[in-house]
Every structure is written in C-alpha cells, then in structure tokens.
Design an enzyme around this catalytic site. Structure first.
Site, PDB file in Angstrom:
ATOM      1  N   HIS A  18     161.893   2.628  35.189  1.00 26.90           N
ATOM      2  CA  HIS A  18     161.227   3.477  34.189  1.00 26.90           C
ATOM      3  C   HIS A  18     161.922   4.847  34.073  1.00 26.90           C
ATOM      4  O   HIS A  18     162.139   5.335  32.963  1.00 26.90           O
ATOM      5  CB  HIS A  18     159.759   3.737  34.587  1.00 26.90           C
ATOM      6  CG  HIS A  18     158.877   2.533  34.536  1.00 26.90           C
ATOM      7  ND1 HIS A  18     158.140   2.103  35.616  1.00 26.90           N
ATOM      8  CD2 HIS A  18     158.593   1.664  33.529  1.00 26.90           C
ATOM      9  CE1 HIS A  18     157.426   1.030  35.275  1.00 26.90           C
ATOM     10  NE2 HIS A  18     157.699   0.739  34.018  1.00 26.90           N
ATOM     11  N   LYS A  42     142.181  -4.607  33.439  1.00 29.22           N
ATOM     12  CA  LYS A  42     143.354  -5.010  34.225  1.00 29.22           C
ATOM     13  C   LYS A  42     143.274  -4.368  35.615  1.00 29.22           C
ATOM     14  O   LYS A  42     143.137  -3.142  35.716  1.00 29.22           O
ATOM     15  CB  LYS A  42     144.624  -4.540  33.504  1.00 29.22           C
ATOM     16  CG  LYS A  42     145.864  -5.302  33.906  1.00 29.22           C
ATOM     17  CD  LYS A  42     147.013  -4.991  32.957  1.00 29.22           C
ATOM     18  CE  LYS A  42     148.350  -5.360  33.545  1.00 29.22           C
ATOM     19  NZ  LYS A  42     149.457  -4.969  32.687  1.00 29.22           N
ATOM     20  N   ARG A  95     165.000  -5.139  30.069  1.00 31.02           N
ATOM     21  CA  ARG A  95     165.787  -5.560  31.232  1.00 31.02           C
ATOM     22  C   ARG A  95     166.454  -6.884  30.867  1.00 31.02           C
ATOM     23  O   ARG A  95     167.222  -6.958  29.938  1.00 31.02           O
ATOM     24  CB  ARG A  95     164.877  -5.692  32.465  1.00 31.02           C
ATOM     25  CG  ARG A  95     164.338  -4.350  32.956  1.00 31.02           C
ATOM     26  CD  ARG A  95     163.235  -4.552  33.934  1.00 31.02           C
ATOM     27  NE  ARG A  95     162.170  -5.328  33.302  1.00 31.02           N
ATOM     28  CZ  ARG A  95     161.005  -5.607  33.836  1.00 31.02           C
ATOM     29  NH1 ARG A  95     160.736  -5.192  35.050  1.00 31.02           N
ATOM     30  NH2 ARG A  95     160.093  -6.295  33.187  1.00 31.02           N
ATOM     31  N   SER A 133     157.256  -3.181  38.314  1.00 31.56           N
ATOM     32  CA  SER A 133     156.155  -2.648  39.131  1.00 31.56           C
ATOM     33  C   SER A 133     155.521  -3.768  39.951  1.00 31.56           C
ATOM     34  O   SER A 133     155.187  -3.577  41.120  1.00 31.56           O
ATOM     35  CB  SER A 133     155.090  -2.005  38.239  1.00 31.56           C
ATOM     36  OG  SER A 133     155.655  -0.959  37.492  1.00 31.56           O
TER      37      SER A 133
HETATM   38  O1  PNS Z   1     153.981  -1.742  31.008  1.00 29.56           O
HETATM   39  P1  PNS Z   1     153.361  -2.792  30.122  1.00 29.56           P
HETATM   40  O2  PNS Z   1     152.129  -3.368  30.801  1.00 29.56           O
HETATM   41  O3  PNS Z   1     154.344  -3.845  29.715  1.00 29.56           O
HETATM   42  O4  PNS Z   1     152.877  -2.045  28.778  1.00 29.56           O
HETATM   43  C1  PNS Z   1     152.182  -2.749  27.774  1.00 29.56           C
HETATM   44  C2  PNS Z   1     151.632  -1.783  26.698  1.00 29.56           C
HETATM   45  C3  PNS Z   1     150.772  -0.697  27.315  1.00 29.56           C
HETATM   46  C4  PNS Z   1     152.789  -1.128  25.972  1.00 29.56           C
HETATM   47  C5  PNS Z   1     150.816  -2.649  25.691  1.00 29.56           C
HETATM   48  O5  PNS Z   1     149.904  -3.447  26.404  1.00 29.56           O
HETATM   49  C6  PNS Z   1     150.058  -1.831  24.655  1.00 29.56           C
HETATM   50  O6  PNS Z   1     150.650  -1.163  23.837  1.00 29.56           O
HETATM   51  N1  PNS Z   1     148.709  -1.863  24.710  1.00 29.56           N
HETATM   52  C7  PNS Z   1     147.853  -1.126  23.791  1.00 29.56           C
HETATM   53  C8  PNS Z   1     147.055  -2.048  22.871  1.00 29.56           C
HETATM   54  C9  PNS Z   1     147.800  -2.351  21.589  1.00 29.56           C
HETATM   55  O7  PNS Z   1     148.174  -1.479  20.838  1.00 29.56           O
HETATM   56  N2  PNS Z   1     147.999  -3.660  21.321  1.00 29.56           N
HETATM   57  C10 PNS Z   1     148.610  -4.125  20.091  1.00 29.56           C
HETATM   58  C11 PNS Z   1     150.116  -4.132  20.128  1.00 29.56           C
HETATM   59  S1  PNS Z   1     150.777  -5.503  20.970  1.00 29.56           S
END
Ligand code: PNS
Length: 164
Positions: A18, A42, A95, A133
């Site tokens: 990150h 979660k 990645r 993570s």
């Molecule tokens: O680190 P991660 O868990 O891969 O991040 C995922 C994240 C936070 C970017 C994604 O879950 C997110 O944007 N959640 C917010 C809800 C949302 O907007 N969902 C619709 C778009 S897919």
C-alpha cells in the site's frame, strides 16, 4: 489545478504494498485521501480507528510532505464519498493478474454509478507483488516474520496484538 485522488481500501492493516502505491500516487497527484472502508459486517483484526492511526504513522514514516495525504474513513458508495471530497480519481493498486478481474468489475461498476469519476491503477512495487493484508495477518498469527513487508508501526502493533 490540484488533482485529488481517493485511495480506498480495507487497510487491515496497511502494508508496504500500500505505501508503495501511495508513494507512486504522490508523483501523479497533488493530494491523496486514503479512505478506510467502515464495514461493520466484515470482521477485521484492527478497528477502523486503529487502522487510521497506523496509516497516519506509516505516512509519517514515509516522509510524505505535510498536507499531501489525508486519512479518513467512509461508508456507503465510494463514488458518493469521492464527490463529497471533490475527487474525480479513484486510485487502486494492481499486483498480480489475479487482482485484475475484481478490479475491472469494481472500476466498471463505479463508472456506471458515476461517469465523472475515473479509476486509475498503479502497479505495486515488484518487491511487494505477493503482499496482501490477509497473508500478512495469516503469517503473523502463525509466528512468521513479516517485519520487512509492513511499515514499522504496523510491525509493532501486530506483535502487540498477537502477543508476540
Ligand atoms: O482493500 P479492499 O478490501 O480491496 O477495498 C475494497 C473497497 C473498499 C475499495 C470496495 O469494497 C469499496 O469501494 N466499497 C464501497 C462500496 C461501493 O462503493 N461499492 C460499489 C463499487 S464496487
């Protein structure tokens, strides 16, 4: 005009993968808002407050110019959060190929929800290509040494949390 990007994620916890994305992002964008998703459904090892604190400490360790990185939390739709922050860029790291499908789906969904917000991908530093993570937590829980893969403050907090 200063370009603001939102760098969203779970960051449970922030890793060197990150921070490498963040460093590269700062070459491209004037300001980056690191946005920690608040998702009570979660299960996480670190609370949102702990994650925010670890990101702040890791950004300080990186030596980022003051004022260029903000750390915040959000819930609800990411594109709505971007709008509230006045950001038209979502920054995501890539990645291995395995990330691609999930990221493509999210980028397309976000574009569908708000076509004014663009997703920009930055390749993670190859030294951290396999770092996530989840793997960090798993290895650390089983007694593995992950110090070289996470910022200093995270290494310390992981040891404290896991009683090692
Ligand atoms: O680190 P991660 O868990 O891969 O991040 C995922 C994240 C936070 C970017 C994604 O879950 C997110 O944007 N959640 C917010 C809800 C949302 O907007 N969902 C619709 C778009 S897919």
């Amino acid at each position: 005009m200063s370009v603001v990007a939102v760098y969203p994620g779970s960051f449970d916890p922030i890793t060197n993968g990150h921070t490498s994305i963040l460093k590269s992002g700062l070459v491209a964008f004037e300001r980056i808002v690191v946005a920690v998703l608040h998702n009570p459904r979660k299960q996480a090892l670190f609370s949102v407050e702990e994650r925010i604190e670890l990101i702040r400490e890791s950004v300080a360790e990186m030596g980022a110019e003051p004022g260029r990185v903000e750390v915040d939390t959000f819930d609800g739709l990411l594109v709505d959060y971007c709008k509230r922050k006045g950001a038209r860029i979502i920054l995501r790291g890539l990645r291995a190929v395995a990330d691609f499908e999930y990221e493509l789906q999210m980028a397309n969904m976000n574009r569908h929800l708000n076509e004014d917000v663009e997703t920009v991908f930055i390749m993670a530093d190859d030294a951290y290509f396999y770092v996530s993570s989840n793997l960090i937590k798993e290895a650390a829980k089983l007694g593995g040494d992950v110090k070289a893969l996470v910022p200093g403050p995270v290494a310390a907090k992981l040891s404290a949390k896991l009683g090692r």
